[in-house]
Scaffold this motif. Structure first.
Motif, PDB file in Angstrom:
ATOM      1  N   ASP A   1       0.827  -1.208   0.000  1.00 26.08           N
ATOM      2  CA  ASP A   1       0.000   0.000   0.000  1.00 26.08           C
ATOM      3  C   ASP A   1       0.862   1.258   0.000  1.00 26.08           C
ATOM      4  N   LEU A   2       0.342   2.307  -0.621  1.00 31.22           N
ATOM      5  CA  LEU A   2       0.900   3.647  -0.450  1.00 31.22           C
ATOM      6  C   LEU A   2      -0.253   4.640  -0.504  1.00 31.22           C
ATOM      7  N   GLN A   3       0.029   5.874  -0.167  1.00 32.69           N
ATOM      8  CA  GLN A   3      -1.049   6.863  -0.095  1.00 32.69           C
ATOM      9  C   GLN A   3      -0.522   8.247  -0.420  1.00 32.69           C
ATOM     10  N   GLN A   4      -1.191   8.918  -1.308  1.00 33.82           N
ATOM     11  CA  GLN A   4      -0.930  10.330  -1.570  1.00 33.82           C
ATOM     12  C   GLN A   4      -2.254  10.963  -1.981  1.00 33.82           C
ATOM     13  N   ALA A   5      -2.702  11.952  -1.235  1.00 35.37           N
ATOM     14  CA  ALA A   5      -4.001  12.559  -1.513  1.00 35.37           C
ATOM     15  C   ALA A   5      -4.076  13.039  -2.961  1.00 35.37           C
ATOM     16  N   CYS A   6      -5.086  12.548  -3.682  1.00 31.85           N
ATOM     17  CA  CYS A   6      -5.333  12.913  -5.082  1.00 31.85           C
ATOM     18  C   CYS A   6      -4.253  12.422  -6.040  1.00 31.85           C
ATOM     19  N   GLY A   7      -3.280  11.647  -5.547  1.00 31.53           N
ATOM     20  CA  GLY A   7      -2.226  11.204  -6.451  1.00 31.53           C
ATOM     21  C   GLY A   7      -1.741   9.798  -6.173  1.00 31.53           C
ATOM     22  N   THR A   8      -2.552   8.987  -5.482  1.00 32.40           N
ATOM     23  CA  THR A   8      -2.111   7.651  -5.097  1.00 32.40           C
ATOM     24  C   THR A   8      -1.779   6.788  -6.315  1.00 32.40           C
ATOM     25  N   GLY A   9      -2.690   6.740  -7.295  1.00 34.95           N
ATOM     26  CA  GLY A   9      -2.459   5.905  -8.471  1.00 34.95           C
ATOM     27  C   GLY A   9      -1.252   6.348  -9.271  1.00 34.95           C
ATOM     28  N   LEU A  10      -1.088   7.666  -9.428  1.00 38.55           N
ATOM     29  CA  LEU A  10       0.054   8.193 -10.175  1.00 38.55           C
ATOM     30  C   LEU A  10       1.358   7.892  -9.457  1.00 38.55           C
ATOM     31  N   GLU A  11       1.377   8.077  -8.142  1.00 39.20           N
ATOM     32  CA  GLU A  11       2.581   7.789  -7.375  1.00 39.20           C
ATOM     33  C   GLU A  11       2.917   6.297  -7.444  1.00 39.20           C
ATOM     34  N   ALA A  12       1.876   5.453  -7.407  1.00 36.76           N
ATOM     35  CA  ALA A  12       2.101   4.006  -7.523  1.00 36.76           C
ATOM     36  C   ALA A  12       2.726   3.661  -8.873  1.00 36.76           C
TER      37      ALA A  12
ATOM     38  N   GLY B   1      -2.027   1.175  -9.166  1.00 35.71           N
ATOM     39  CA  GLY B   1      -3.414   1.619  -9.163  1.00 35.71           C
ATOM     40  C   GLY B   1      -3.780   2.380  -7.906  1.00 35.71           C
ATOM     41  N   GLY B   2      -5.033   2.702  -7.801  1.00 35.85           N
ATOM     42  CA  GLY B   2      -5.547   3.397  -6.629  1.00 35.85           C
ATOM     43  C   GLY B   2      -7.051   3.220  -6.549  1.00 35.85           C
ATOM     44  N   VAL B   3      -7.609   3.382  -5.357  1.00 37.42           N
ATOM     45  CA  VAL B   3      -9.034   3.190  -5.156  1.00 37.42           C
ATOM     46  C   VAL B   3      -9.499   4.084  -4.011  1.00 37.42           C
ATOM     47  N   ASP B   4     -10.712   4.578  -4.099  1.00 38.20           N
ATOM     48  CA  ASP B   4     -11.277   5.359  -2.991  1.00 38.20           C
ATOM     49  C   ASP B   4     -12.792   5.366  -3.078  1.00 38.20           C
ATOM     50  N   THR B   5     -13.424   5.305  -1.918  1.00 32.82           N
ATOM     51  CA  THR B   5     -14.866   5.467  -1.838  1.00 32.82           C
ATOM     52  C   THR B   5     -15.187   6.482  -0.758  1.00 32.82           C
ATOM     53  N   THR B   6     -16.088   7.399  -1.066  1.00 25.81           N
ATOM     54  CA  THR B   6     -16.603   8.300  -0.031  1.00 25.81           C
ATOM     55  C   THR B   6     -17.987   7.852   0.428  1.00 25.81           C
ATOM     56  N   SER B   7     -18.496   6.774  -0.170  1.00 27.88           N
ATOM     57  CA  SER B   7     -19.774   6.206   0.265  1.00 27.88           C
ATOM     58  C   SER B   7     -19.583   5.304   1.477  1.00 27.88           C
ATOM     59  N   ASP B   8     -18.366   4.778   1.638  1.00 31.37           N
ATOM     60  CA  ASP B   8     -18.054   3.879   2.746  1.00 31.37           C
ATOM     61  C   ASP B   8     -16.896   4.470   3.542  1.00 31.37           C
ATOM     62  N   ALA B   9     -16.972   5.765   3.808  1.00 27.37           N
ATOM     63  CA  ALA B   9     -15.889   6.458   4.494  1.00 27.37           C
ATOM     64  C   ALA B   9     -15.764   5.972   5.935  1.00 27.37           C
ATOM     65  N   PRO B  10     -14.540   5.859   6.445  1.00 27.94           N
ATOM     66  CA  PRO B  10     -14.355   5.412   7.825  1.00 27.94           C
ATOM     67  C   PRO B  10     -14.848   6.447   8.818  1.00 27.94           C
TER      68      PRO B  10
END
Length: 267
Positions: free
Chosen positions: A86-97, A116-125
């Motif tokens: 896993d990695l994480q970059q706000a608005c740039g996770t897939g590009l950074e990967a 790749g990258g994935v995000d859901t705001t329908s199932d936000a923690p």
């Protein structure tokens, strides 16, 4: 001296985009990423293949999403020995990967990989109220019944109705992405008209891409969805002009240029 190898992108895959709390309202990050990866495996016949790496991630993750990408890979038909992280970059996770995987290939560490990258705001923690979280931790550490009763006595019902919700805001400024974009538009002199025209062109280009079959070999249907549901084929510049500014209250009173029609779904 190491030779830098040339890197090529051979193909891609995604599931359709969807507005929050609509067709993917019950889908998790892992479900969406697994479907996307499996679609790629199916398209390029990678069943049972061991790749050099799979790098991806999500900006907002549940505690259950620990090792999200590895668990998603294990749910596909890729070889189970395929490394994933896993990695994480706000608005740039897939590009950074993609950059990370490309660099590994260029340096000869791996021969091929998936990014790749994935995000859901329908199932936000949604986290526990901070006071309740500390009570539960103290309760788990209590050794005797009197200690447990003493900890439990700190509980208040209000703690259940005041959870810690995800924020679409920069911690240092308090402004949301939309509010920052409003400031940027003002500082750079980007007009409301220019933004509306770009938004209209984006919808027209997306509609044309579906008509021309551009996405035929780039997309895997998911949850019965076969195309992006944020596409508005009947959008017009007149409709866009009727929308009120959405982010000018705090940062640019009376000067707003961003609306629900020309800004992103997240903002």
């Amino acid at each position: 001296m190491n030779t830098i190898r040339r890197v090529a992108i051979l193909g891609g895959n995604r599931i359709p985009f969807a507005r929050s709390n609509t067709v993917y309202s019950q889908a998790s990050n892992q479900e969406m990423l697994t479907a996307t990866l499996q679609g790629l495996v199916d398209r390029f016949n990678l069943h049972g293949e061991r790749l050099g790496d799979v790098a991806a991630g999500a900006v907002m993750k549940h505690s259950r999403d620990f090792n999200l990408v590895r668990e998603s890979v294990l749910s596909t038909t890729l070889a189970r020995e395929t490394p994933a992280f896993d990695l994480q970059q706000a608005c740039g996770t897939g590009l950074e990967a993609a950059i990370v995987v490309a660099n590994k290939i260029a340096l000869g560490h791996i021969d091929c990989g998936i990014a790749g990258g994935v995000d859901t705001t329908s199932d936000a923690p949604i986290a526990l109220n901070e006071k309740l979280r500390k009570i539960l931790l103290d309760l788990s550490r209590a050794k005797t019944a009197p200690q447990r009763l003493a900890v439990a006595s700190r509980f208040r019902p209000a703690m259940l109705v005041r959870p810690s919700l995800p924020r679409n805001g920069e911690p240092r400024t308090g402004f949301s992405m939309g509010e920052h974009a409003e400031l940027m538009a003002r500082d750079w002199g980007i007009t409301r008209e220019a933004q509306d025209e770009l938004a209209l062109m984006s919808h027209q280009n997306l509609a044309r891409a579906y008509t021309d079959g551009f996405f035929t070999d780039l997309m895997t249907p998911f949850k019965g969805v076969t195309q992006d549901n944020n596409l508005r084929v009947d959008l017009s510049i007149e409709k866009l002009r009727l929308l009120k500014p959405a982010f000018d209250k705090e940062v640019a009173p009376g000067q707003g240029t961003l609306t629900a029609g020309n800004s992103t779904p997240l903002t």
